[in-house]
Design an enzyme around this catalytic site. Sequence first.
Site, PDB file in Angstrom:
ATOM      1  N   LYS A 128       0.834  -1.206   0.000  1.00  0.00           N
ATOM      2  CA  LYS A 128       0.000   0.000   0.000  1.00  0.00           C
ATOM      3  C   LYS A 128       0.870   1.257   0.000  1.00  0.00           C
ATOM      4  O   LYS A 128       0.653   2.177  -0.798  1.00  0.00           O
ATOM      5  CB  LYS A 128      -0.931   0.000   1.217  1.00  0.00           C
ATOM      6  CG  LYS A 128      -1.871   1.196   1.255  1.00  0.00           C
ATOM      7  CD  LYS A 128      -2.777   1.158   2.474  1.00  0.00           C
ATOM      8  CE  LYS A 128      -2.045   1.587   3.720  1.00  0.00           C
ATOM      9  NZ  LYS A 128      -2.947   1.765   4.878  1.00  0.00           N
ATOM     10  N   ASP A 146      -6.291   0.366   0.360  1.00  0.00           N
ATOM     11  CA  ASP A 146      -6.524   0.605   1.784  1.00  0.00           C
ATOM     12  C   ASP A 146      -7.899   0.055   2.159  1.00  0.00           C
ATOM     13  O   ASP A 146      -8.577  -0.581   1.358  1.00  0.00           O
ATOM     14  CB  ASP A 146      -6.396   2.098   2.106  1.00  0.00           C
ATOM     15  CG  ASP A 146      -7.479   2.933   1.457  1.00  0.00           C
ATOM     16  OD1 ASP A 146      -8.315   2.391   0.703  1.00  0.00           O
ATOM     17  OD2 ASP A 146      -7.505   4.157   1.700  1.00  0.00           O
TER      18      ASP A 146
END
Length: 218
Positions: A128, A146
Site C-alpha cells: 500500500k 486501503d
Amino acid sequence: MEEKKTRYTKKRRALDIIELLKKEYPDAGCSLEYDDAWKLLVSVRLAAQCTDARVNVVVEDLYAKYPDINALAEAAPEDIEAIVKPCGLGKSKARDISACMRQLRDQYNGEVPEDFDALLALPGVGRKSANLIMGDVFGKPAIVTDTHCIRLVNRMGLVDGIKDPKKVEMALWKLIPPEEGSDFCHRLVYHGRAVCTARTEPDCGNCCLNAVCKKIKK
C-alpha cells in the site's frame, strides 16, 4: 428476434465508476500532507490504524525537531516514539521510521528510490505504501488498496468477496486503466468517508454510483 442483452462486465462497471467518481470528486488527492517523498513515507507509516488528520498534526512536531532524513536517521527510536505516540503503535512505528531513514541515508544517498521493489525493501513499507509513493510522488501507475478501497470495490462488484489487499490489488490491475489507478483510489477514500461508510449503513440513496453499483443494480 429479440436482441441478446449485453452483459454488464466488471470492466465496463469499473470504467463507469471511474467517470462518475471523477465528476463527484474532481480534485481528490492524498489527504496526508507532505512536501517531500520521504515525508510521505513517514506519514503513511504513521497512518496505520490512525486517521490522516491526526498524522498531519503529529508530523509537524516531528519535523520541527528532525527536519530532514539525516536528522531522523540519527535520532534514537525512543525519541521518535515520544513524538509519534499519539498515532498509536508508537514503538513499532518509531523503530520502522528510524530504520527506513537510515537505509535511505546509507543506501540511497538520502533519496527515495523510484522503484517499487526497492520501496518494498525499506523497513515498514508494504505494498500500500509503495503504491502510494509510486503514484503520488513519481506519477507511475498505482493501486492503493486501503480499507476504503477494499470495502467499496467489494460492495460495487468489482471484486467478489476478496479481502486480502494484494489479491484485491491484482484483481483491480485487470480492470482499472493504469493511468487512472492512483486517482481512482484517492476518490474511493473520499467516497468511503462521505457516503459508502463502514460503521453506518451506506447512503445509497444519495450515492453518485447507485446506477452502476452491484449493491443496488443486480
